[in-house]
Design a protein around this motif. Structure first.
Motif: not given
Length: 603
Positions: A461-482
């Motif tokens: 929403a803040a227009n911060e995801l510019q250019g080519d990128l690989i978005l990493v979203v971590r701490f989403q595994g079963p031990r972290a939060n189901g």
């Protein structure tokens, strides 16, 4: 049989030999347990107390099958609302063949559609094992000769099957409800979602589009996890043939439901053809399920569910099995998100019966598997219909009426299936490629690292995801939060992709079964919460994701990461969603590549 299918099946049987033998020994022990007539008089009286007098008499005599009905009915889920009347319908049908039944248990069923992007989604995957446990509570009264399992959606059917397999000496038939009629086309719904996240559509427009898509009782019409469940139940022989995608509240659906009752009584120990579900779900049935998943471009969630189901039956199904089969199983279906068609159009084009017929003809499925209907898997290659009001089955046309939806084996959409295994110094992950353009199969870009879905949305929403990128979203595994689904990320990533940016997602979490054109490395193991490499990643690290070569790596000597401090698991657990009740599950859950389950047979 195709040589690779034979080899994968043989290796599955070999690596699982000890576990499977222990499972079958338990099954045999349970099968030899004295029948309900050997219960103490008080115990049996409790079981009979609320039954009609004629059912009491039949149960006391003990010569006829007595069937458990386990249902996930609630009227919060559109897919499960039609199940409301099924128990009485099934009891009537069982009475016609001299059998009796009791509603043994209701199991919880949550709606991923309602909880997407909300804290409640953290309970979604854990609900599968809870459903299995709730199924066991119903069956543990030890008075039943078989089970009818009523469920449709994402975690519900796998949970019911895991529960049923822990009572593997009983026969099982799964009873679906069918999809809602087609509403707003799925691609049009997705377009409005993308416009909304970019600010080009109002909330009122978005709500109107969603309500036009999800508009009545029945399963959602895209080919996500719920509908993949139904196809796999056909491939594993656990349905009445042809029952996956017949609409609720129709004469054909009623006839199929009644037939489920007849079959489970026939397959019971007191019936004509004893078929315990624990023997029915063997290595061949599991491989058939994987092949059907791949050929149809089905949900990535089944790379979690099928290994968990396999473990419940005494098998060790591995991601390598999926990957090896994917190289030889062609993609034969284009159903949204892999194409424009919905499941109603898929059914009209031939549906599961067409798909299974083609795969059988090419030697890609085990034909001689035991199943609820008898007659091998060929019974599931015909279309169910009503012949002057009587349930019957007929052959499908030789040529596809809709080659844009279903193809013959000789002219597939792709020579390979829709799932691949990625490996490298970041760990192991699954990627779904069946809906991706060839240009998206390889992405090399710098990482943008986030610890939750909400902060990604804020950055977008803040227009911060510019250019080519690989978005990493971590701490989403079963031990972290189901291990919640991260479906809210798809519209914004699709917008970035359409704007010309090369983008991909890497996460130890899940995506909706409807994940599509954006490359997404999912279920990354080991997860960040257990010290996986994701915990050391930083913004700017170069990552290579190559779905062609099966590579997922950070372009840096991982030994240099000793200079870094790994990120910590976020401790925020929102109140008011029941998440604290599942703290024990988070501590005990196994890794994603073993099914992300807390349930195990004792060694």
């Amino acid at each position: 049989m195709h040589i690779v299918v034979e080899e994968v099946t043989a290796r599955l049987e070999q690596r699982s030999q000890k576990r499977r033998q222990a499972y079958l020994a338990r099954l045999q022990e349970a099968a030899e347990r004295p029948a309900r007539q050997h219960l103490g008089c008080s115990n049996l009286a409790h079981a009979l107390a609320a039954q009609p007098e004629d059912a009491r008499l039949i149960m006391k005599q003990g010569g006829a099958p007595h069937i458990a009905i386990i249902s996930s009915y609630n009227d919060l889920l559109s897919a499960h609302q039609p199940l409301h009347d099924y128990p009485e319908q099934l009891k009537v049908a069982l009475a016609r063949v001299g059998a009796t039944a009791q509603f043994a248990a209701g199991v919880p069923a949550m709606c991923d559609g309602i909880t997407q992007g909300a804290p409640g989604m953290q309970l979604s995957l854990f609900s599968r094992d809870l459903i299995a446990q709730a199924t066991a509570i119903g069956l543990t009264h030890a008075i039943f000769d078989g089970g009818l399992y009523l469920g449709v959606c994402d975690k519900i059917v796998p949970g019911l099957l895991i529960g049923a397999l822990h009572f593997g000496h009983l026969p099982a038939v799964f009873v679906p409800a069918g999809p809602m009629r087609s509403g707003l086309a799925n691609k049009d719904k997705a377009a409005v979602r993308q416009r909304f996240v970019s600010g080009a559509a109002t909330r009122q427009e978005l709500l109107a589009a969603e309500q036009a898509a999800y508009h009545e009782a029945g399963t959602c019409t895209f080919y996500g996890t719920a509908n993949t469940n139904q196809l796999l139940m056909e491939a594993m022989g656990l349905h009445v043939p042809g029952s996956a995608f017949v609409h609720p509240h129709t004469p054909l659906r009623d006839a199929l439901t009644a037939e489920a009752a007849r079959l489970v009584a026939r397959n019971s120990l007191k019936g004509e053809r004893y078929l315990p579900v624990g023997r029915q779900v063997d290595a061949r049935a599991l491989v058939n399920a994987v092949v059907a998943l791949l050929a149809s471009g089905g949900s990535t969630n089944h790379t979690l569910h099928l290994p968990a189901i396999a473990r419940a039956a005494g098998y060790e199904l591995q991601w390598e099995d999926f990957a090896e089969l994917s190289r030889v199983v062609p993609l034969l279906a284009r159903v949204y998100p892999n194409g424009a068609a919905d499941v109603n159009q898929f059914q009209a084009a031939g549906g599961p019966a067409w798909l299974l017929r083609e795969l059988l003809g090419g030697g890609l499925l085990h034909a001689d598997v035991p199943n609820a209907a008898a007659g091998g898997l060929a019974a599931y290659t015909q279309e169910a219909w009503l012949d002057q009001g009587r349930l019957s089955w007929r052959e499908l046309p030789v040529q596809s009426a809709a080659p844009e939806i279903l193809r013959n084996l000789a002219e597939p959409f792709s020579s390979e299936g829709g799932l691949r295994l990625l490996q490298g110094n970041l760990g192991r992950a699954i990627i779904k490629t069946s809906a991706m353009p060839a240009s998206a199969l390889r992405v090399r870009a710098q990482a943008r690292v986030f610890d939750d879905e909400a902060t990604v949305q804020q950055a977008y929403a803040a227009n911060e995801l510019q250019g080519d990128l690989i978005l990493v979203v971590r701490f989403q595994g079963p031990r972290a939060n189901g291990m919640p689904e991260l479906h809210k990320l798809m519209p914004l990533l699709a917008n970035l992709q359409q704007a010309g940016q090369r983008v991909a997602l890497v996460t130890d979490g899940r995506l909706s079964g409807a994940s599509g054109q954006v490359p997404a490395a999912l279920h990354l193991t080991p997860e960040a919460a257990l010290g996986g490499p994701l915990a050391w990643l930083q913004d700017g690290d170069w990552i290579e994701l190559d779905a062609v070569q099966g590579i997922l790596s950070v372009e840096q000597d991982v030994s240099e990461w000793a200079k870094r401090q790994p990120a910590s698991v976020p401790k925020n657990t929102p109140a008011g969603y029941g998440l604290h009740l599942f703290a024990q599950q988070r501590r005990l859950v196994g890794p994603a590549d073993q099914g992300a389950t807390i349930l195990e047979w004792e060694d």
